[in-house]
Write a protein that holds these residues in place. Sequence first.
Motif, PDB file in Angstrom:
ATOM      1  N   ALA A  23       0.829  -1.204   0.000  1.00 33.73           N
ATOM      2  CA  ALA A  23       0.000   0.000   0.000  1.00 33.73           C
ATOM      3  C   ALA A  23       0.863   1.253   0.000  1.00 33.73           C
ATOM      4  O   ALA A  23       0.608   2.207  -0.763  1.00 33.73           O
ATOM      5  CB  ALA A  23      -0.940  -0.006   1.205  1.00 33.73           C
ATOM      6  N   GLU A  39      -7.146  11.132  -3.095  1.00 36.01           N
ATOM      7  CA  GLU A  39      -6.808  10.163  -4.140  1.00 36.01           C
ATOM      8  C   GLU A  39      -5.753   9.179  -3.644  1.00 36.01           C
ATOM      9  O   GLU A  39      -5.806   7.977  -3.965  1.00 36.01           O
ATOM     10  CB  GLU A  39      -6.332  10.895  -5.396  1.00 36.01           C
ATOM     11  N   GLU A  42      -7.448   6.602  -1.577  1.00 37.78           N
ATOM     12  CA  GLU A  42      -8.155   5.619  -2.405  1.00 37.78           C
ATOM     13  C   GLU A  42      -7.189   4.589  -2.981  1.00 37.78           C
ATOM     14  O   GLU A  42      -7.537   3.404  -3.106  1.00 37.78           O
ATOM     15  CB  GLU A  42      -8.919   6.315  -3.530  1.00 37.78           C
ATOM     16  N   VAL A  43      -5.978   5.012  -3.309  1.00 41.45           N
ATOM     17  CA  VAL A  43      -4.963   4.069  -3.787  1.00 41.45           C
ATOM     18  C   VAL A  43      -4.693   3.011  -2.720  1.00 41.45           C
ATOM     19  O   VAL A  43      -4.646   1.806  -3.003  1.00 41.45           O
ATOM     20  CB  VAL A  43      -3.658   4.814  -4.152  1.00 41.45           C
ATOM     21  N   ARG A  45      -6.667   2.176  -0.212  1.00 39.13           N
ATOM     22  CA  ARG A  45      -7.890   1.368  -0.013  1.00 39.13           C
ATOM     23  C   ARG A  45      -7.960   0.238  -1.033  1.00 39.13           C
ATOM     24  O   ARG A  45      -8.356  -0.887  -0.697  1.00 39.13           O
ATOM     25  CB  ARG A  45      -9.137   2.253  -0.140  1.00 39.13           C
ATOM     26  N   GLU A  46      -7.577   0.522  -2.269  1.00 38.77           N
ATOM     27  CA  GLU A  46      -7.646  -0.494  -3.313  1.00 38.77           C
ATOM     28  C   GLU A  46      -6.668  -1.639  -3.027  1.00 38.77           C
ATOM     29  O   GLU A  46      -7.004  -2.810  -3.230  1.00 38.77           O
ATOM     30  CB  GLU A  46      -7.350   0.130  -4.672  1.00 38.77           C
ATOM     31  N   VAL A  47      -5.477  -1.309  -2.545  1.00 40.34           N
ATOM     32  CA  VAL A  47      -4.514  -2.358  -2.196  1.00 40.34           C
ATOM     33  C   VAL A  47      -5.067  -3.236  -1.079  1.00 40.34           C
ATOM     34  O   VAL A  47      -4.971  -4.471  -1.130  1.00 40.34           O
ATOM     35  CB  VAL A  47      -3.164  -1.748  -1.789  1.00 40.34           C
ATOM     36  N   ARG A  49      -8.233  -3.720  -0.334  1.00 44.92           N
ATOM     37  CA  ARG A  49      -9.360  -4.503  -0.865  1.00 44.92           C
ATOM     38  C   ARG A  49      -8.854  -5.717  -1.631  1.00 44.92           C
ATOM     39  O   ARG A  49      -9.370  -6.835  -1.465  1.00 44.92           O
ATOM     40  CB  ARG A  49     -10.222  -3.627  -1.783  1.00 44.92           C
ATOM     41  N   GLU A  50      -7.865  -5.514  -2.481  1.00 52.24           N
ATOM     42  CA  GLU A  50      -7.339  -6.612  -3.291  1.00 52.24           C
ATOM     43  C   GLU A  50      -6.742  -7.716  -2.422  1.00 52.24           C
ATOM     44  O   GLU A  50      -6.769  -8.892  -2.793  1.00 52.24           O
ATOM     45  CB  GLU A  50      -6.295  -6.090  -4.265  1.00 52.24           C
ATOM     46  N   SER A  55      -8.713  -2.004   7.403  1.00 46.46           N
ATOM     47  CA  SER A  55      -7.863  -0.938   7.924  1.00 46.46           C
ATOM     48  C   SER A  55      -8.101  -0.735   9.423  1.00 46.46           C
ATOM     49  O   SER A  55      -9.229  -0.469   9.836  1.00 46.46           O
ATOM     50  CB  SER A  55      -8.150   0.377   7.195  1.00 46.46           C
TER      51      SER A  55
END
Length: 255
Positions: A23, A39, A42-43, A45-47, A49-50, A55
């Motif tokens: 992340a 932004e 959000e980067v 958060r995507e890591v 989620r994947e 968190s």
Amino acid sequence: MMELKTDASIDAMYAAGQVVGRALTAVRQAADVGVSLLELDEVAREVLREAGASSPFLGYRPAFAPVPFPAVVCTSVNDAIVHGVPTAYRLRDGDLVSVDCGAELDGWVGDSAISFVVGRPDPADLLLVETAERALAAGIGAAVVGNRIGDIAHAVGRVCRDAGYGIMSGFGGHGVGRRMHEDPEVPNEGRPGRGLPLRPGMVLAIEPMLIAGGTDGYFSAPDGWTLRTTDGSRAAHAEHTVAITERGPRVLTGR
């Protein structure tokens, strides 16, 4: 109460720490002039989620906080030391950014932080960041069986003070495990040979927080979270989650 982790638990914490490392790497790569702090959140958060991770930052509300923390990373810019709340602020050329991130995976937590400069760096900022990393490395080097918490604190503090930087008073590292903040506290300055003995199975977040102006003061911003330098100088933050083992310190949040 401090929990000593088994080898299997430390391996599980390593898996969580690798999510944190990915992340932070992704956030660092995405950070550029014109990119907003939201932004960057959000980067991260995507890591998470994947990876199927959650968190420990999101929704966290200690006693001092007026509201739960609204993001998965802390983004602290320039004179912000730690706990910066991501906003619509867009990064500018030369901004010094500290990003703190955590991940919880299969019941275990990893916690780490980096600092970097966006765009054209001021050499003074690069030196501040480099010193924060050196202080972190010194603390990790002291995290061995037979030493004490004070040895870590002294190693970190000596690097900071010898370079002429301030150390954020009242804040430092901490234990990590099933929760983001566990016992013991790990100060960023202290006397060697003092404090809790380091034992195999202890897992600690070691996190120097340096103030460029050389003073130790800070104040809380109106959001109730962000802590800024009193003298208005810039700050840098570096952190790893580290396990104490018979074979030496094991960094669980490597990038």
